[in-house]
Design a protein around this motif. Structure first.
Motif, PDB file in Angstrom:
ATOM      1  N   PRO A 215       0.841  -1.202   0.000  1.00 32.31           N
ATOM      2  CA  PRO A 215       0.000   0.000   0.000  1.00 32.31           C
ATOM      3  C   PRO A 215       0.876   1.251   0.000  1.00 32.31           C
ATOM      4  O   PRO A 215       1.963   1.259   0.574  1.00 32.31           O
ATOM      5  CB  PRO A 215      -0.794  -0.120   1.308  1.00 32.31           C
ATOM      6  N   THR A 216       0.395   2.311  -0.624  1.00 39.54           N
ATOM      7  CA  THR A 216       1.186   3.545  -0.731  1.00 39.54           C
ATOM      8  C   THR A 216       1.604   4.087   0.628  1.00 39.54           C
ATOM      9  O   THR A 216       2.676   4.676   0.765  1.00 39.54           O
ATOM     10  CB  THR A 216       0.380   4.625  -1.476  1.00 39.54           C
ATOM     11  N   GLU A 217       0.772   3.861   1.660  1.00 29.02           N
ATOM     12  CA  GLU A 217       1.048   4.404   2.990  1.00 29.02           C
ATOM     13  C   GLU A 217       2.335   3.867   3.608  1.00 29.02           C
ATOM     14  O   GLU A 217       2.931   4.500   4.473  1.00 29.02           O
ATOM     15  CB  GLU A 217      -0.117   4.121   3.951  1.00 29.02           C
ATOM     16  N   ILE A 218       2.764   2.668   3.195  1.00 21.32           N
ATOM     17  CA  ILE A 218       3.926   2.056   3.852  1.00 21.32           C
ATOM     18  C   ILE A 218       5.085   1.771   2.901  1.00 21.32           C
ATOM     19  O   ILE A 218       6.079   1.178   3.302  1.00 21.32           O
ATOM     20  CB  ILE A 218       3.535   0.760   4.597  1.00 21.32           C
ATOM     21  N   ARG A 219       4.983   2.187   1.655  1.00 22.23           N
ATOM     22  CA  ARG A 219       6.041   1.861   0.682  1.00 22.23           C
ATOM     23  C   ARG A 219       7.391   2.437   1.068  1.00 22.23           C
ATOM     24  O   ARG A 219       8.413   1.750   1.007  1.00 22.23           O
ATOM     25  CB  ARG A 219       5.640   2.366  -0.714  1.00 22.23           C
ATOM     26  N   GLU A 220       7.407   3.699   1.439  1.00 23.96           N
ATOM     27  CA  GLU A 220       8.685   4.325   1.797  1.00 23.96           C
ATOM     28  C   GLU A 220       9.287   3.670   3.026  1.00 23.96           C
ATOM     29  O   GLU A 220      10.490   3.395   3.085  1.00 23.96           O
ATOM     30  CB  GLU A 220       8.493   5.829   2.040  1.00 23.96           C
ATOM     31  N   LEU A 221       8.436   3.394   4.012  1.00 23.85           N
ATOM     32  CA  LEU A 221       8.899   2.731   5.232  1.00 23.85           C
ATOM     33  C   LEU A 221       9.504   1.367   4.898  1.00 23.85           C
ATOM     34  O   LEU A 221      10.593   1.027   5.372  1.00 23.85           O
ATOM     35  CB  LEU A 221       7.733   2.578   6.208  1.00 23.85           C
ATOM     36  N   LYS A 222       8.795   0.582   4.073  1.00 19.72           N
ATOM     37  CA  LYS A 222       9.286  -0.754   3.723  1.00 19.72           C
ATOM     38  C   LYS A 222      10.619  -0.671   2.977  1.00 19.72           C
ATOM     39  O   LYS A 222      11.510  -1.495   3.191  1.00 19.72           O
ATOM     40  CB  LYS A 222       8.251  -1.476   2.849  1.00 19.72           C
ATOM     41  N   SER A 223      10.744   0.331   2.102  1.00 17.59           N
ATOM     42  CA  SER A 223      11.965   0.450   1.307  1.00 17.59           C
ATOM     43  C   SER A 223      13.176   0.807   2.166  1.00 17.59           C
ATOM     44  O   SER A 223      14.320   0.573   1.765  1.00 17.59           O
ATOM     45  CB  SER A 223      11.787   1.517   0.214  1.00 17.59           C
TER      46      SER A 223
END
Length: 335
Positions: A215-223
């Motif tokens: 989901p877009t909400e967590i993409r940066e965090l996951k990356s």
């Protein structure tokens, strides 16, 4: 003379490589610190015999919904499910050792160790049940072992695309060569990623990926959080103990504990590992049969297919998960 010149050039190349690795190592350590400042743990950090585990508790009241993630997954992946269900009950997500905000553990990642960690974590937070235990993928196997070890704590179970005990053997029967490739590819890729991540390479690569599966909400965090060496090493350590875990589960059932089995509707693509299109269809047929057979673990079970969803149902159709767990919550509240 020429030999000495070649030796000097070789030494220079080695020094340059060491310098590059050193810079990469320093970069990665600084990046990890910045990531934790940018994305602080949303829950609490709990010290369990030297291992620091992250647990996120939302909502209140009984029963307590506890979510056990799959391989390479952790608490943040369940934010949609947790936020919705916390309106009706206490919902607990956590990061197994080595994932997310939790520290890597020196203890073997056996099924027993992981289940004991969760049990100790819940006790440390005074969460004694009754518990609805939810397990996705590999987490489904840990969920089954938890029920086996601590049945009195459990009032309900939800298995979401849970790993079947005999799935790997079925793959080997269908195409031994491709099955071996499937198993080895993951291990080798994780080992390479674990090495490269020590020097910031995996982090740099991740920044260039779109990560559309999240989901877009967590993409940066996951990356930024899923690029540490502990993450890749933990995946392999858990996988290395799955055969032992599966042996412990053979012939075990939940008896009368309520069970809901949720499975995907969009087949997983195994052709990238060398399986043919027809073999891929056979694999999917076997997987769905095994999912239905999971319903036989309990005398009180239901089977649900998540429409328009692949394996990561918590991303693609979280509504069906919350709907089924909510049913179980309401049923238990009315008792």
């Amino acid at each position: 003379m020429a030999g000495k010149k070649i030796l000097n050039i070789t030494k220079l190349i080695i020094y340059i490589l060491i310098f590059i690795l050193l810079i990469g190592f320093i970069y990665e350590k600084q990046a990890e610190k910045q990531t934790l400042k940018k994305f602080p743990a949303p829950g609490e950090m709990v010290n369990l015999n030297g291992d620091i585990l992250h647990v996120n508790i939302k909502g209140e009241g009984s029963p307590i919904v506890v979510i056990e993630s799959g391989s390479g997954s952790w608490s943040i992946d369940w934010f949609k499910v947790q936020n919705t269900l916390s309106k009706y009950a206490t919902v607990v997500t956590y990061d197994r050792a080595g994932y997310g905000w939790s520290s890597r553990s020196s203890k073997p990642r056996t099924g027993d160790q992981i289940v004991n960690d969760l049990h100790d974590l819940l006790r440390a937070k005074d969460l004694k049940g009754p518990i609805i235990l939810v397990g996705h993928s590999l987490g489904g196997l840990y969920t089954r072992l938890y029920v086996q070890k601590f049945p009195d704590d459990i009032s309900g179970v939800v298995l979401i695309d849970s790993t079947p005990i005999d799935f790997n053997s079925k793959l080997s029967q269908i195409n031994p060569k491709s099955a071996h490739k499937f198993h080895k590819a993951s291990e080798q890729n994780n080992n390479i990623a674990a090495f490269l991540s020590r020097f910031g390479v995996t982090r740099i690569i991740a920044k260039s990926l779109e990560l559309n599966e999240f989901p877009t909400e967590i993409r940066e965090l996951k990356s930024e959080l899923a690029v540490q060496s502990k993450f890749y090493l933990t995946i392999n350590e858990e996988i290395n103990y799955t055969s032992q875990l599966k042996e412990k589960l053979q012939g075990k059932s939940f008896n009368d504990i309520p069970l809901t089995v949720i499975t995907h509707s969009k087949p997983t693509d195994f052709t990238k590992f060398g399986f043919t299109g027809e073999e891929n269809k056979t694999i999917e047929d076997h997987f769905q049969t095994m999912q239905r057979e999971l319903s036989n673990l309990s005398n009180d079970s239901s089977f649900v297919i998540a429409k328009n969803s692949g394996h990561n149902i918590m991303f693609e159709n979280p509504e069906i998960i919350t709907k089924e767990i909510k049913k179980m919550i309401i049923k238990q509240k009315l008792k």
